[in-house]
Design an enzyme around this catalytic site. Structure first.
Site, mmCIF file in Angstrom:
data_model
loop_
_atom_site.group_PDB
_atom_site.id
_atom_site.type_symbol
_atom_site.label_atom_id
_atom_site.label_comp_id
_atom_site.label_asym_id
_atom_site.label_seq_id
_atom_site.Cartn_x
_atom_site.Cartn_y
_atom_site.Cartn_z
ATOM 1 N N GLY A 209 2.859 3.658 5.997
ATOM 2 C CA GLY A 209 2.507 3.534 4.578
ATOM 3 C C GLY A 209 2.036 4.851 4.018
ATOM 4 O O GLY A 209 2.175 5.893 4.662
ATOM 5 N N ASN A 210 1.487 4.825 2.837
ATOM 6 C CA ASN A 210 0.930 6.043 2.250
ATOM 7 C C ASN A 210 -0.280 5.708 1.397
ATOM 8 O O ASN A 210 -0.639 4.546 1.245
ATOM 9 C CB ASN A 210 1.994 6.811 1.469
ATOM 10 C CG ASN A 210 2.560 5.964 0.337
ATOM 11 O OD1 ASN A 210 1.849 5.589 -0.579
ATOM 12 N ND2 ASN A 210 3.849 5.640 0.430
ATOM 13 N N ASN A 211 -0.861 6.757 0.824
ATOM 14 C CA ASN A 211 -2.152 6.626 0.146
ATOM 15 C C ASN A 211 -2.091 6.119 -1.281
ATOM 16 O O ASN A 211 -3.120 6.049 -1.944
ATOM 17 C CB ASN A 211 -2.800 8.023 0.098
ATOM 18 C CG ASN A 211 -3.839 8.165 1.156
ATOM 19 O OD1 ASN A 211 -4.359 7.145 1.629
ATOM 20 N ND2 ASN A 211 -4.144 9.386 1.542
ATOM 21 N N SER A 212 -0.917 5.763 -1.770
ATOM 22 C CA SER A 212 -0.812 5.405 -3.188
ATOM 23 C C SER A 212 -1.576 4.109 -3.489
ATOM 24 O O SER A 212 -1.438 3.119 -2.779
ATOM 25 C CB SER A 212 0.659 5.218 -3.552
ATOM 26 O OG SER A 212 0.745 4.597 -4.808
ATOM 27 N N ALA A 276 5.325 5.172 -4.830
ATOM 28 C CA ALA A 276 5.415 6.187 -3.782
ATOM 29 C C ALA A 276 6.284 5.589 -2.683
ATOM 30 O O ALA A 276 5.824 4.784 -1.863
ATOM 31 C CB ALA A 276 4.029 6.516 -3.254
#
Ligand code: CTP
Length: 400
Positions: A209-212, A276
């Site tokens: 995943g990512n930080n969005s 994102a």
């Protein structure tokens, strides 16, 4: 703007009845024609005479019907035709319940049901009553019926507690009334917004995943819906307003996002690609949770490239205005311009995520607009909702 407008003010029985007197004064000051209708309970708080004096018209009550029957006056039909806007203030749980369930057992509920004019409701009640599932279900029903509900304010309540349930300030009420007569700037526009970071499954419990946080996309969707657009929000996070104008589609992966986008793109006018998207996904998702092996130090996950969703969908443009985002840590303008050309989009909203107050997981952002054949335009640091409001105004004035 209210000059000559026919506003019917329905006053139902709550302690905030006395505050409705000021609303009548304000409406009259703005040259609206005001017809007040009061329930029996409302008359226990303030007499009809006070409202009649301020509104310069007799107040309609259940008694009035009986008296005026000989005059061939049928308030619920006459009012239905006369009314440009019906405002219920204060609105009790009782009238909300009646409206949501089609109960017409007094003059207020009957006339409200008989009018096809737009309706604006200001609920006020005790916090526990407001939170009661039955009340919330009724509120949802009214939302689905396209009736505008303004949530009560939080603060000190008449029963001596702090909580949600207060009537909003006069100024807010007047703004809401004015809004009902303003043509929504984005009415008739179909908008798609993607929001949040995609989650690419490694096994049933883990993902890449990512930080969005999805905050920028959600703000874009909420403001567009507020301005009258029909919004399809394809999102990995759930944080949007409940609005009859907003259709939220929850997804997790890039491929799911792409599929939903393809389903909705053709009938849209604008795409805001704020999500994102993970550039890679695990080539194989394990069916069971991957166990750690005590003899092993190094693990490898083979990655497969995800499609560039924006680039692929932009190839199918048939008049849509397509907006991408560029989150960069260096060379903001050159990199964003490269994305504008390579993805063949109409605008890139670029931001330098290494700057304080910008980018992922914060409520503010500093955006630079990049368009073909135009100089980049940098907006000052501001909240994501303000950016969304400024963006949609820009869109309405320069592009629509
Ligand atoms: N985007 C997309 N599909 C991807 C990657 C990105 O649709 N697989 C979209 C994003 O939603 C955004 C824009 O493309 O609107 C730019 O995303 P960004 O992550 O800044 O750039 P990338 O294209 O991924 O390029 P790079 O990571 O090399 O900067």
């Amino acid at each position: 703007m209210l000059k000559g407008k026919h506003i019917t003010l329905y006053v139902t029985g709550g302690i905030a009845v006395y505050k409705s007197l000021n609303i009548v004064r304000e409406l009259i000051k703005n040259q609206a024609e005001v017809q007040v209708v009061m329930t029996k309970a409302a008359q226990e708080f303030v007499t009809p005479l006070t409202f009649a004096t301020l509104s310069q018209r007799p107040v309609l009550t259940d008694n009035f019907v009986a008296q005026s029957a000989q005059d061939d006056f049928i308030p619920h039909i006459k009012l239905a035709r006369w009314t440009d806007l019906a405002v219920v203030v204060p609105a009790t749980a009782n009238i909300i319940g009646k409206l949501a369930n089609g109960i017409a057992d007094d003059l207020t509920s009957t006339t409200l049901m008989a009018t096809s004019a737009p309706k604006l409701i200001f609920p006020t009640m005790n916090t526990t009553m407001w939170n009661n599932p039955a009340v919330q279900t009724n509120i949802n029903t009214l939302n689905l019926m396209d009736i505008r509900i303004v949530d009560p304010d939080s603060g000190f309540l008449a029963e001596g507690e702090m909580g949600k349930g207060r009537l909003p300030e006069l100024n807010t009420i007047m703004v809401e009334i004015f809004k009902m007569f303003t043509k929504p700037l984005l009415a008739g526009t179909n908008v798609i917004v993607t929001a949040g970071g995609t989650k690419e499954a490694i096994d049933p419990v883990r993902f890449i995943g990512n930080n969005s946080s999805g905050k920028m996309g959600i703000a874009m969707a909420n403001v567009a819906a507020d301005m009258g657009a029909h919004v399809t929000l394809i999102t990995t996070v759930h944080d949007s307003l409940s609005s009859p104008n907003l259709n939220e589609i929850k997804i997790s992966t890039a491929l799911e996002m792409q599929k939903e986008l393809e389903n909705h793109f053709e009938s849209s006018n604008v795409l805001i690609m704020a999500a994102a998207v993970s550039d890679f996904r695990p080539a194989h998702k394990a069916d069971q949770k991957i166990k750690k092996n005590d003899d092993k130090e190094l693990y490898t996950i083979e990655l497969k490239k995800n499609p560039d969703i924006l680039k692929e969908i932009a190839k199918k443009k048939s008049g849509q205005f397509v907006v991408g985002f560029a989150a960069e840590t260096e060379n903001l303008i050159p990199y964003a311009k490269k994305k504008l050309h390579e993805k063949n989009v109409d605008m890139i909203l670029a931001n330098d995520v290494s700057k304080a107050g910008s980018g992922f997981n914060v409520d503010t952002n500093e955006i630079t607009l990049i368009r073909h054949d135009k100089d980049p335009e940098t907006w000052p640091l501001m909240s994501k909702s303000d950016i969304a409001a400024k963006f949609w105004e820009y869109y309405e004035q320069n592009i629509k």
